[in-house]
Motif scaffolding. Structure first.
Motif, short mmCIF file in Angstrom:
data_model
loop_
_atom_site.label_atom_id
_atom_site.label_comp_id
_atom_site.label_asym_id
_atom_site.label_seq_id
_atom_site.Cartn_x
_atom_site.Cartn_y
_atom_site.Cartn_z
N VAL A 87 -30.67 -1.41 23.75
CA VAL A 87 -30.29 -0.34 24.67
C VAL A 87 -29.15 -0.80 25.57
O VAL A 87 -28.17 -0.08 25.79
N ALA A 88 -29.27 -2.03 26.09
CA ALA A 88 -28.21 -2.56 26.96
C ALA A 88 -26.89 -2.64 26.21
O ALA A 88 -25.82 -2.31 26.75
N ARG A 89 -26.95 -3.07 24.93
CA ARG A 89 -25.72 -3.18 24.14
C ARG A 89 -25.12 -1.81 23.90
O ARG A 89 -23.90 -1.62 24.03
N GLN A 90 -25.96 -0.84 23.56
CA GLN A 90 -25.46 0.51 23.28
C GLN A 90 -24.86 1.15 24.53
O GLN A 90 -23.77 1.73 24.49
N ILE A 91 -25.59 1.06 25.65
CA ILE A 91 -25.09 1.66 26.88
C ILE A 91 -23.80 0.99 27.30
O ILE A 91 -22.83 1.66 27.70
N SER A 92 -23.75 -0.32 27.20
CA SER A 92 -22.53 -1.04 27.55
C SER A 92 -21.37 -0.61 26.65
O SER A 92 -20.25 -0.39 27.12
N HIS A 93 -21.66 -0.47 25.36
CA HIS A 93 -20.63 -0.07 24.40
C HIS A 93 -20.09 1.33 24.71
O HIS A 93 -18.88 1.55 24.75
N PHE A 94 -21.02 2.26 24.96
CA PHE A 94 -20.59 3.63 25.23
C PHE A 94 -19.83 3.73 26.55
O PHE A 94 -18.84 4.46 26.66
N PHE A 95 -20.28 3.01 27.57
CA PHE A 95 -19.57 3.07 28.84
C PHE A 95 -18.23 2.35 28.77
O PHE A 95 -17.29 2.71 29.48
N ASP A 96 -18.13 1.35 27.90
CA ASP A 96 -16.81 0.75 27.66
C ASP A 96 -15.87 1.80 27.08
O ASP A 96 -14.70 1.91 27.49
N GLN A 115 -28.08 7.31 23.63
CA GLN A 115 -26.82 7.44 22.90
C GLN A 115 -26.32 8.88 22.83
O GLN A 115 -25.12 9.13 22.90
N MET A 116 -27.21 9.85 22.73
CA MET A 116 -26.77 11.24 22.61
C MET A 116 -26.14 11.76 23.90
O MET A 116 -25.10 12.41 23.89
N SER A 117 -26.78 11.47 25.03
CA SER A 117 -26.24 11.96 26.29
C SER A 117 -24.94 11.24 26.66
O SER A 117 -24.02 11.85 27.22
N ILE A 118 -24.85 9.94 26.34
CA ILE A 118 -23.63 9.20 26.66
C ILE A 118 -22.47 9.70 25.79
O ILE A 118 -21.34 9.85 26.26
N VAL A 119 -22.74 9.97 24.52
CA VAL A 119 -21.69 10.52 23.66
C VAL A 119 -21.26 11.89 24.18
O VAL A 119 -20.08 12.25 24.11
N GLY A 120 -22.21 12.66 24.72
CA GLY A 120 -21.84 13.93 25.34
C GLY A 120 -20.86 13.74 26.48
O GLY A 120 -19.90 14.50 26.63
N LEU A 121 -21.05 12.67 27.26
CA LEU A 121 -20.10 12.36 28.35
C LEU A 121 -18.73 11.99 27.79
O LEU A 121 -17.69 12.37 28.34
N VAL A 122 -18.73 11.21 26.69
CA VAL A 122 -17.46 10.80 26.09
C VAL A 122 -16.70 12.01 25.55
O VAL A 122 -15.48 12.14 25.74
N ILE A 123 -17.42 12.92 24.88
CA ILE A 123 -16.78 14.14 24.36
C ILE A 123 -16.22 14.97 25.52
O ILE A 123 -15.09 15.46 25.48
N ALA A 124 -17.03 15.10 26.57
CA ALA A 124 -16.61 15.93 27.71
C ALA A 124 -15.43 15.32 28.45
O ALA A 124 -14.68 16.04 29.10
N LEU A 125 -15.27 13.98 28.36
CA LEU A 125 -14.19 13.32 29.08
C LEU A 125 -12.83 13.93 28.74
O LEU A 125 -12.01 14.17 29.62
N GLY A 181 -15.34 2.47 15.24
CA GLY A 181 -15.79 2.33 13.85
C GLY A 181 -17.24 2.66 13.64
O GLY A 181 -17.80 2.40 12.57
N SER A 182 -17.92 3.22 14.63
CA SER A 182 -19.33 3.57 14.49
C SER A 182 -19.52 4.58 13.36
O SER A 182 -18.85 5.60 13.32
N GLY A 183 -20.43 4.26 12.44
CA GLY A 183 -20.70 5.18 11.35
C GLY A 183 -21.27 6.49 11.83
O GLY A 183 -21.20 7.51 11.14
N MET A 184 -21.86 6.48 13.02
CA MET A 184 -22.46 7.69 13.57
C MET A 184 -21.41 8.58 14.23
O MET A 184 -21.36 9.79 13.98
N TRP A 185 -20.54 7.98 15.07
CA TRP A 185 -19.69 8.79 15.94
C TRP A 185 -18.23 8.81 15.53
O TRP A 185 -17.49 9.70 15.94
N ALA A 186 -17.77 7.85 14.76
CA ALA A 186 -16.37 7.85 14.33
C ALA A 186 -16.02 9.11 13.52
O ALA A 186 -14.95 9.69 13.73
N PRO A 187 -16.89 9.58 12.59
CA PRO A 187 -16.54 10.82 11.86
C PRO A 187 -16.34 12.01 12.80
O PRO A 187 -15.43 12.83 12.58
N MET A 188 -17.19 12.12 13.82
CA MET A 188 -17.02 13.22 14.77
C MET A 188 -15.70 13.09 15.53
O MET A 188 -14.97 14.06 15.71
#
Length: 1011
Positions: free
Chosen positions: A326-335, A384-394, A972-979
């Protein structure tokens, strides 16, 4: 008085309001729930029934059919899936989405309770659990020791369990791989036979002595006394002193015939950590808690226990710690969020200038923190879903600020005072900003209506985007004008803006004029580009969710049916040794007889048999570039080990599936189902890209059928139930009561034979059955042993018999392509009457998910169209605006094709998001052209002027949206890079084509509009 003017005049109230909103967001950020994946419940339950020694066909008849019948009567049932094997049935029932999870669970419990008395009395366990993605172990511990016995490990495990469950945020702690203890009454069968004492009479004597019947009470004068009778056993010596027979002066005690010991049950589940004996503890986080706070609380308990309570010969190791992931994911998304913020800020400064850019950039953190507070209030945590929502909204939220600031800057250049410019500039665009936000929100809102697993899994993302956009709208219409009013006059136009204006008045103007003169040619080329991009779709491929980038693997070991626990244990040790040789492997938790405790939201351990084992392998890396080569190597090595079917499983994102490729063979006649399942297996083996093929129905086992001579048994007055009960007692033991020791612990009293440490075939020679006259008759005089072959495992799907054949997909192949190839092969088969197959796995989930997204997309288009009709008061002009949508598809497909990503569920989300984003550019053009026409311009002059004037803001908003998404996309995330690529590609191409095609369409259809 409009909202911007109100905010400026009451600036003190505005500052206080935003201070409170931001403070709420900051507090929420530090206190809101954090987890790796979305924590949500859906209406589903799992019923696990254990009835040892029962064949799969008997389990079906005696257990599964009655339970399925009563479950099928419940309302809102979506599907019922059952796995049946020797002595075990696992029934999963899932209800329609939107139903109340608690109510449906209560319905399942009540339904099973109604028929409990109709089920076999020999059932040793019937558990009903809710299937909740939130019930995942966030911490798996291991008490490891080769010196300590299980009773000592049990004491420490239970003490730790109690202490950890007191930690705030811990829902429960499960202990796994701890063998149960029982008081074994091991009868010396030959001595009992010589004395003419049957197992039934011994069982009756023990049961009678073990009963604890209260004596009641008695009065003596005015006093009342409670009467205690014999009571239950108080010690093992008391059990041994049980009188089995008394003839005259001769008394035969239980100790004369048996050994009485407190010992482990027959092995059914054992565990090791890196080759050493272990007992596992798995802690489950309470829904809505903060994983880091929970982990800190548990760490305090663990350190204290290790220092003060744990002896030196027992080690406490961490097998899995989800908080690290979780720490790695949150850190990655906030980066990614911070990098996107920097890119947006740089672009804003270059195009708008320093002072306007400061206002734009200030809107970003303010909107994000306000949105975080609202997300917390809405009940969604940080994952991860809510943080990606923040990235999209950015990339989207700055659009509002840019429009307002640019218009205010224009008024400043025209000579207005800062206050006047702020009021007039923001008020003029207030409706445009609001309608643009609304159309973008409409693109995400229908995702909330998706009633399927994928929609539930993704729900936090559209919620976060919608709330962030509304926060940005609030900031743009109140705080941004207030900041702009303090901006001061600035006549200097930044270099980048001057360059864009030069492009708008130069090459863009020339190409636009040519296009307006040749509208037919422009539209023809655009349509050809769209058709050409659609031809790329088969090469792009379709998928649902990618592999999870997790530093862990599962290795499943299936031994042949009939294998003993010791054989499975030996094979597990062999596989462990091979896997441990790889440098990427950190730890191996071996589970013999059962699956590893649940460590991922869409997996659940269900198998429970002595010929099955599972390795939970922890790795030092999570990147697919390192993990996938290891998986490929392991598969090559493990397939060469004879005597077992060994499969390597990677964790997948999204809703749970048995395997990426799943074929369900359904029918009524098991032999026909097995035949077709074997044909499916053969076709899978010939299909390129498939690996790890598993056909449970293809496994056979040899049973021993005790063929009783019923006539002879009847003549001797021996009931068949007496024979069955005696055989069970002799082989695996029969519970005959309970024993409670001085510490209050309860143990089963189990009666069994002592000649062999485990049930053996030779035991049948010693079994004797009592006749009606009280004499003993050897079992083999009444019955014969006949071997017979039977099916080892099969399944039900919606109460229909089924064989489920599954396979994994090799890297480099898409699940959609190999599934379609396999289905084409299967359609050539001649199936027996009454047998058919359906496709499950990822393809079934994908059709359901994409079907839900298609409905969401349709609702999006209809909602946006309605808003545009209200805005333009025309049915034709919205069609002009919608011309941007096909061009977004062109860009999305081109981006996915060139980057090598498939059209996944997240890419579909990107495409849906584009619908709301790209129409805003068209709205800006059409709205401004209408204003120019109202000022007296011709259609050609109006659209040309609108296109040139709006060129800069359109390009800037596109660049900032791309800049906000670029860090996440390039990760390069297989989950979010396609989006990310779908949105970026679609936005870039649609912007380029919109600046040409929308003016052309406006010119062609202008006569049909009100103008």
């Amino acid at each position: 008085m409009q909202l911007p003017e109100l905010a400026i005049r009451n600036h003190q109230f505005t500052w206080v309001m935003f201070l409170l909103l931001v403070l709420l967001g900051v507090v929420s950020f530090f206190t809101m729930p954090r987890s790796e994946d979305p924590q949500f419940d859906f209406s589903a339950a799992m019923i696990k029934v254990v009835n040892p020694g029962t064949t799969p066909l008997d389990m079906e008849k005696l257990v599964v059919d009655p339970i399925e019948d009563v479950l099928n009567e419940l309302d809102d049932v979506r599907e019922i899936k059952t796995d049946i094997e020797d002595g075990l049935a696992v029934i999963r029932i899932e209800f329609l989405y939107g139903t109340n999870a608690e109510d449906k669970y209560d319905d399942v419990v009540a339904a099973v309770a109604r028929i409990r008395n109709e089920l076999p009395a020999s059932i040793v366990a019937l558990d009903i659990d809710k299937i909740s993605p939130a019930d995942v172990s966030i911490l798996q511990l291991a008490l490891v020791s080769e010196q300590a016995d299980y009773s000592e490990l049990k004491k420490h495990a239970e003490t730790l369990e109690q202490q950890l469950e007191r930690v705030a945020g811990v829902k429960r702690v499960d202990i796994a791989a701890l063998p149960a203890l029982e008081v074994q009454i091991q009868i010396q069968q030959r001595k009992a036979n010589a004395l003419g004492i049957s197992l039934d009479s011994i069982a009756a004597a023990v049961q009678s002595a073990a009963q604890n019947l209260p004596g009641g009470h008695a009065h003596a004068g005015d006093r009342r006394f409670t009467v205690r009778t014999s009571g239950d056993y108080e010690s093992l010596e008391a059990i041994a002193a049980t009188v089995v027979r008394a003839e005259g002066s001769r008394i035969i005690y239980l100790r004369d015939l048996a050994h009485i010991t407190l010992a482990e049950t027959l092995p059914g589940y054992r565990a090791r950590l890196n080759g050493e004996k272990a007992v596992f503890l798995a802690a489950v986080q309470r829904k809505g808690s903060q994983i880091f706070q929970v982990r800190d609380g548990m760490e305090t308990v663990l350190q204290n226990y290790q220092q003060n309570r744990l002896p030196g010969h027992i080690r406490l190791d961490v097998v899995m710690d989800q908080s690290l992931s979780v720490a790695r994911q949150i850190s990655h998304f906030f980066d990614n969020l911070n990098q996107g913020l920097v890119l947006v800020a740089v672009l804003s400064v270059l195009v708008l200038g320093l002072r306007p850019a400061l206002v734009v950039v200030a809107a970003i953190p303010l909107s994000i923190f306000i949105a975080i507070g609202w997300v917390d209030i809405a009940g969604f945590g940080l994952q991860q879903m809510s943080i990606v929502g923040l990235v999209i909204a950015l990339g989207l939220l700055v659009d509002n600020a840019i429009v307002v600031v640019e218009n205010v800057s224009r008024h400043l250049r025209d000579g207005d005072t800062p206050a006047e410019a702020a009021v007039r500039g923001s008020s003029q665009v207030a409706w445009a900003v609001a309608s643009g936000t609304l159309t973008t929100v409409l693109a995400f809102l229908p995702m909330l209506l998706m009633q399927n697993g994928s929609g539930t899994f993704m729900r936090a993302m559209p919620v976060t985007v919608v709330l962030t956009l509304f926060a940005s709208l609030l900031v743009a219409l109140t705080l941004t004008p207030l900041l702009a009013s303090r901006l001061g006059r600035s006549d200097k136009i930044p270099l980048a803006q001057r360059l864009l204006m030069r492009v708008a008045g130069g090459s863009y103007e020339r190409h636009l004029n040519r296009a307006l003169q040749r509208p037919g040619r422009v539209l023809s080329i655009s349509v050809l580009l769209l058709i050409g991009s659609l031809t790329l779709f088969p090469f792009i491929g379709v998928s649902l969710f990618p592999k999870a980038e997790k530093p862990m693997l599962l290795v499943n070991i299936d031994m042949p049916e009939g294998s003993s626990f010791d054989q499975t244990d030996a094979m597990t040790a062999r596989v462990e040794a091979l896997v441990r040789q790889h440098p990427l492997v950190v730890d191996i938790a071996a589970n013999i007889g059962r699956g590893n405790p649940r460590v991922y939201y869409n997996t659940m351990p269900s198998r429970q048999t002595v010929n099955y084992a599972q390795l939970f392998v922890s790795l030092s890396a999570h990147e697919l570039a390192q993990v996938e080569p290891l998986v490929a190597t392991l598969r090559q090595q493990l397939v060469q080990i004879p005597g077992a079917q060994i499969t390597v499983k990677e964790f997948l994102q999204g809703p749970a599936v048995e395997a990426p490729v799943e074929i369900r063979v359904l029918g009524e006649v098991l032999s026909d189902i097995q035949q077709v399942a074997q044909q499916v297996t053969e076709q899978m083996e010939q299909t390129p890209g498939l690996v790890g093929i598993d056909n449970p129905a293809g496994h056979f086992k040899v049973d021993l059928h005790v063929q009783i001579n019923r006539d002879k048994a009847a003549l001797l007055g021996i009931p068949l139930s007496t024979i069955d009960r005696t055989i069970r007692t002799a082989l695996v033991g029969t519970p005959v009561g309970l024993f409670r020791d001085s510490d209050g612990e309860e143990y089963q009293l189990v009666l069994r034979l002592s000649e062999y440490s485990s049930p053996q075939l030779q035991t049948f020679a010693d079994i004797q059955i009592p006749t009606a006259q009280g004499t003993l008759v050897p079992l083999l005089q009444l019955a014969s042993l006949e071997p017979e072959t039977s099916i080892a495992r099969f399944q039900h799907f919606d109460t229909e018999r089924m064989a489920r054949v599954t396979a994994d997909v090799l890297p480099g192949f898409t699940t959609e392509a190999v599934t379609n190839d396999l289905v084409a092969r299967l359609q050539q088969l001649q199936l027996p009457t009454g047998v058919h197959f359906t496709v499950g796995g990822e393809q079934a989930n994908r059709k359901e998910a994409f079907g839900g997204m298609a409905k969401a997309l349709l609702l999006t288009v209809m909602g946006i169209f309605a808003v545009l009709v209200l805005q333009f008061r025309s049915f034709v002009q919205p069609l002009i605006v919608f011309a941007a949508i096909p061009f977004a598809i062109i860009g999305a497909l081109l981006a996915l094709f060139f980057t090598g990503f498939t059209f996944s569920f997240t890419a579909f989300i990107g495409l849906t998001s584009l619908v709301g984003i790209v129409v805003n550019n068209s709205i800006i053009l059409v709205d401004y052209a209408n204003q120019m026409r109202r000022d007296g311009m011709t259609v050609m002059e109006a659209i040309a002027a609108a296109a040139q004037t709006r060129f800069v803001p359109i390009v800037l908003t596109t660049l900032t949206t791309v800049g906000g998404l670029l860090p996440l996309t390039l990760s390069g995330s297989g989950m979010w890079a396609p989006m990310g690529w779908a949105i970026i590609g679609g936005l870039l191409v649609s912007t380029l084509l919109t600046l040409i095609v929308v003016p052309v369409l406006y010119r062609m259809l202008a006569g049909k509009t009100a103008g």
